[in-house]
Write a protein that holds these residues in place. Sequence first.
Motif, PDB file in Angstrom:
ATOM      1  N   UNK A  62       0.804  -1.238   0.000  1.00  0.00           N
ATOM      2  CA  UNK A  62       0.000   0.000   0.000  1.00  0.00           C
ATOM      3  C   UNK A  62       0.831   1.280   0.000  1.00  0.00           C
ATOM      4  N   UNK A  63       2.112   1.159   0.360  1.00  0.00           N
ATOM      5  CA  UNK A  63       2.910   2.380   0.501  1.00  0.00           C
ATOM      6  C   UNK A  63       2.760   3.007   1.879  1.00  0.00           C
ATOM      7  N   UNK A  64       2.050   2.329   2.767  1.00  0.00           N
ATOM      8  CA  UNK A  64       1.965   2.776   4.170  1.00  0.00           C
ATOM      9  C   UNK A  64       1.498   1.613   5.032  1.00  0.00           C
ATOM     10  N   UNK A  65       1.751   1.739   6.340  1.00  0.00           N
ATOM     11  CA  UNK A  65       1.189   0.755   7.265  1.00  0.00           C
ATOM     12  C   UNK A  65       0.752   1.456   8.548  1.00  0.00           C
ATOM     13  N   UNK A  66      -0.247   0.905   9.177  1.00  0.00           N
ATOM     14  CA  UNK A  66      -0.684   1.453  10.462  1.00  0.00           C
ATOM     15  C   UNK A  66       0.281   0.923  11.526  1.00  0.00           C
ATOM     16  N   UNK A 125      -1.405  -7.534  16.895  1.00  0.00           N
ATOM     17  CA  UNK A 125      -2.657  -7.493  16.129  1.00  0.00           C
ATOM     18  C   UNK A 125      -2.504  -6.539  14.940  1.00  0.00           C
ATOM     19  N   UNK A 126      -1.955  -5.365  15.214  1.00  0.00           N
ATOM     20  CA  UNK A 126      -1.789  -4.364  14.153  1.00  0.00           C
ATOM     21  C   UNK A 126      -0.797  -4.852  13.086  1.00  0.00           C
ATOM     22  N   UNK A 127       0.242  -5.535  13.545  1.00  0.00           N
ATOM     23  CA  UNK A 127       1.258  -6.016  12.589  1.00  0.00           C
ATOM     24  C   UNK A 127       0.690  -7.001  11.582  1.00  0.00           C
ATOM     25  N   UNK A 128      -0.416  -7.664  11.965  1.00  0.00           N
ATOM     26  CA  UNK A 128      -0.962  -8.692  11.061  1.00  0.00           C
ATOM     27  C   UNK A 128      -1.994  -8.116  10.082  1.00  0.00           C
ATOM     28  N   UNK A 129      -2.167  -6.804  10.077  1.00  0.00           N
ATOM     29  CA  UNK A 129      -3.193  -6.197   9.224  1.00  0.00           C
ATOM     30  C   UNK A 129      -2.973  -6.468   7.731  1.00  0.00           C
ATOM     31  N   UNK A 130      -4.051  -6.831   7.069  1.00  0.00           N
ATOM     32  CA  UNK A 130      -4.054  -6.927   5.611  1.00  0.00           C
ATOM     33  C   UNK A 130      -4.604  -5.603   5.063  1.00  0.00           C
ATOM     34  N   UNK A 131      -4.659  -5.512   3.754  1.00  0.00           N
ATOM     35  CA  UNK A 131      -5.238  -4.317   3.120  1.00  0.00           C
ATOM     36  C   UNK A 131      -6.674  -4.102   3.596  1.00  0.00           C
ATOM     37  N   UNK A 132      -7.440  -5.177   3.657  1.00  0.00           N
ATOM     38  CA  UNK A 132      -8.848  -5.059   4.052  1.00  0.00           C
ATOM     39  C   UNK A 132      -8.979  -4.598   5.504  1.00  0.00           C
ATOM     40  N   UNK A 133      -8.069  -5.079   6.352  1.00  0.00           N
ATOM     41  CA  UNK A 133      -8.065  -4.658   7.762  1.00  0.00           C
ATOM     42  C   UNK A 133      -7.792  -3.155   7.863  1.00  0.00           C
ATOM     43  N   UNK A 134      -6.840  -2.694   7.063  1.00  0.00           N
ATOM     44  CA  UNK A 134      -6.483  -1.267   7.069  1.00  0.00           C
ATOM     45  C   UNK A 134      -7.709  -0.442   6.679  1.00  0.00           C
ATOM     46  N   UNK A 135      -8.381  -0.902   5.631  1.00  0.00           N
ATOM     47  CA  UNK A 135      -9.582  -0.193   5.164  1.00  0.00           C
ATOM     48  C   UNK A 135     -10.639  -0.125   6.276  1.00  0.00           C
ATOM     49  N   UNK A 136     -10.820  -1.241   6.947  1.00  0.00           N
ATOM     50  CA  UNK A 136     -11.828  -1.315   8.011  1.00  0.00           C
ATOM     51  C   UNK A 136     -11.455  -0.422   9.207  1.00  0.00           C
ATOM     52  N   UNK A 141     -19.103  -9.784   7.832  1.00  0.00           N
ATOM     53  CA  UNK A 141     -20.515  -9.952   8.189  1.00  0.00           C
ATOM     54  C   UNK A 141     -20.904 -11.419   8.303  1.00  0.00           C
ATOM     55  N   UNK A 142     -20.490 -12.193   7.290  1.00  0.00           N
ATOM     56  CA  UNK A 142     -20.844 -13.603   7.312  1.00  0.00           C
ATOM     57  C   UNK A 142     -19.616 -14.466   7.573  1.00  0.00           C
ATOM     58  N   UNK A 143     -18.583 -13.798   8.087  1.00  0.00           N
ATOM     59  CA  UNK A 143     -17.327 -14.508   8.237  1.00  0.00           C
ATOM     60  C   UNK A 143     -16.958 -14.653   9.709  1.00  0.00           C
ATOM     61  N   UNK A 144     -16.892 -15.846  10.242  1.00  0.00           N
ATOM     62  CA  UNK A 144     -16.514 -15.990  11.646  1.00  0.00           C
ATOM     63  C   UNK A 144     -15.064 -15.569  11.839  1.00  0.00           C
ATOM     64  N   UNK A 145     -14.767 -14.775  12.857  1.00  0.00           N
ATOM     65  CA  UNK A 145     -13.370 -14.442  13.084  1.00  0.00           C
ATOM     66  C   UNK A 145     -12.891 -15.049  14.399  1.00  0.00           C
ATOM     67  N   UNK A 146     -11.607 -15.177  14.496  1.00  0.00           N
ATOM     68  CA  UNK A 146     -10.995 -15.818  15.642  1.00  0.00           C
ATOM     69  C   UNK A 146     -10.876 -14.790  16.769  1.00  0.00           C
ATOM     70  N   UNK A 147     -11.830 -14.815  17.705  1.00  0.00           N
ATOM     71  CA  UNK A 147     -11.840 -13.791  18.752  1.00  0.00           C
ATOM     72  C   UNK A 147     -10.638 -13.927  19.683  1.00  0.00           C
ATOM     73  N   UNK A 148     -10.135 -15.145  19.818  1.00  0.00           N
ATOM     74  CA  UNK A 148      -9.010 -15.359  20.728  1.00  0.00           C
ATOM     75  C   UNK A 148      -7.805 -14.540  20.280  1.00  0.00           C
ATOM     76  N   UNK A 149      -7.541 -14.547  18.996  1.00  0.00           N
ATOM     77  CA  UNK A 149      -6.399 -13.795  18.474  1.00  0.00           C
ATOM     78  C   UNK A 149      -6.794 -12.360  18.174  1.00  0.00           C
ATOM     79  N   UNK A 150      -8.092 -12.045  18.340  1.00  0.00           N
ATOM     80  CA  UNK A 150      -8.583 -10.702  18.041  1.00  0.00           C
ATOM     81  C   UNK A 150      -8.239 -10.312  16.609  1.00  0.00           C
ATOM     82  N   UNK A 151      -8.353 -11.298  15.690  1.00  0.00           N
ATOM     83  CA  UNK A 151      -7.994 -11.065  14.301  1.00  0.00           C
ATOM     84  C   UNK A 151      -9.182 -10.519  13.536  1.00  0.00           C
ATOM     85  N   UNK A 152      -8.925  -9.575  12.668  1.00  0.00           N
ATOM     86  CA  UNK A 152      -9.980  -9.157  11.760  1.00  0.00           C
ATOM     87  C   UNK A 152     -10.038 -10.174  10.641  1.00  0.00           C
ATOM     88  N   UNK A 153     -11.218 -10.461  10.173  1.00  0.00           N
ATOM     89  CA  UNK A 153     -11.338 -11.349   9.040  1.00  0.00           C
ATOM     90  C   UNK A 153     -10.927 -10.565   7.795  1.00  0.00           C
TER      91      UNK A 153
END
Length: 305
Positions: free
Chosen positions: A132-136, A156-167, A286-298
């Motif tokens: 992306x040319x940037x990271x959070x 948690x932040x280090x594992x962000x994908x593009x979609x996570x950044x958008x969200x 919305x229809x995607x279960x996420x892993x709450x233990x790791x607090x990961x965004x889908x």
Amino acid sequence: MLKVPVHQVAGHRASDGNLGPLVDDSGRFYKPLQGDERGSNEVAFYSSFSSNTKIPDHIRRFFPVFHGTQLLEASDGSGLCPHLVLQDLVSSCVNPSIMDIKIGASTWPPQASEDYIAKCLKKDREGTSIQLGFRISGFQIYGNKESGFWKADKQFIKSFSTEDVRLVLRKFVSSNASADLDSDPDCAFASVVYGGSSGILAQLLELKAWFEDQTIFHFYSCSVLVMYEKELTVEGRSSGAAVKLVDFAHVVEGVGVIDHNFLGGLCSLIKFISEILTTPYEYPSKTCPHDTEKNRLCSDNSAME
Ligand SMILES: Nc1ncnc2c1ncn2[C@@H]1O[C@H](COP(=O)(O)OP(=O)(O)OP(=O)(O)O)[C@@H](O)[C@H]1O
Ligand SMILES: O=P(O)(O)O[C@@H]1[C@H](O)[C@H](O)[C@@H](OP(=O)(O)O)[C@H](OP(=O)(O)O)[C@H]1O
């Protein structure tokens, strides 16, 4: 009296006996100089920037005011250490929402050592920098008096994908921005914080216009801090939306060349913010279960199937 900054969202921290920045009650932020060339490089940048008459005032306001250096007791108990004395950018804020966004696909200057390049390249690849040319790098989002701040965990932040950044950029300006990742961000404050003639987008565009021209410095590994006060926004007052630049330990001379690395990252960030203001968004989990233990965004749409 010197204190650990409560609104620091990234970088080296003074808590738990570590070396990190301190603040006082007069609105100053004291950043300890790292013993290696990073410390001296950042002092050299601030000295050069402060005395450079070619920097327009409307650009200078994006940078913390520099008040020289001062010997202070280091936060890690190691004794006297030189500190940069800077304007504390959040001293007048009560409950600021803040995000630190490291700009540039490359976070290392070309003249860095092979080891340093390898270390940075790994992080640039693992995060969203190259893509992306940037990271959070860090953030805190204010909820309300009861919930306080959502301060996301570093891993948690280090594992962000593009979609996570958008969200997360959407959650940053939402009235329901809890760590509950199933909640749909409502972007209630997007138009007043990101939009408008003095909002974040307008400020980023002003900065971009300067970067299209300036060839004095190349800002490797520098961060854009975006901030605003939710409570002011809710009360219908000015949101205090501000863009600032911090961390100049890896700035090098521009020698007449455009800082393509920073400019590219800034343009990409501008596109993300613009899209929030103009495009309706489909929340991927919305229809995607996420892993709450790791607090990961889908982050993977294929996981929704
Ligand atoms: N002048 C300032 N006023 C208020 N807060 C600041 C200021 N400068 C930095 N900060 C806070 O401190 C954080 C870290 O700042 P900075 O990046 O300069 O530190 P660092 O230890 O060099 O970081 P890194 O480890 O990423 O290189 C920022 O994300 C911000 O929250
Ligand atoms: O991303 P993290 O895990 O917070 O890692 C830190 C971050 O990358 C900093 O930018 C880096 O300082 P520089 O950019 O100044 O090298 C620091 O190096 P350090 O540990 O050598 O201080 C890292 O620990």
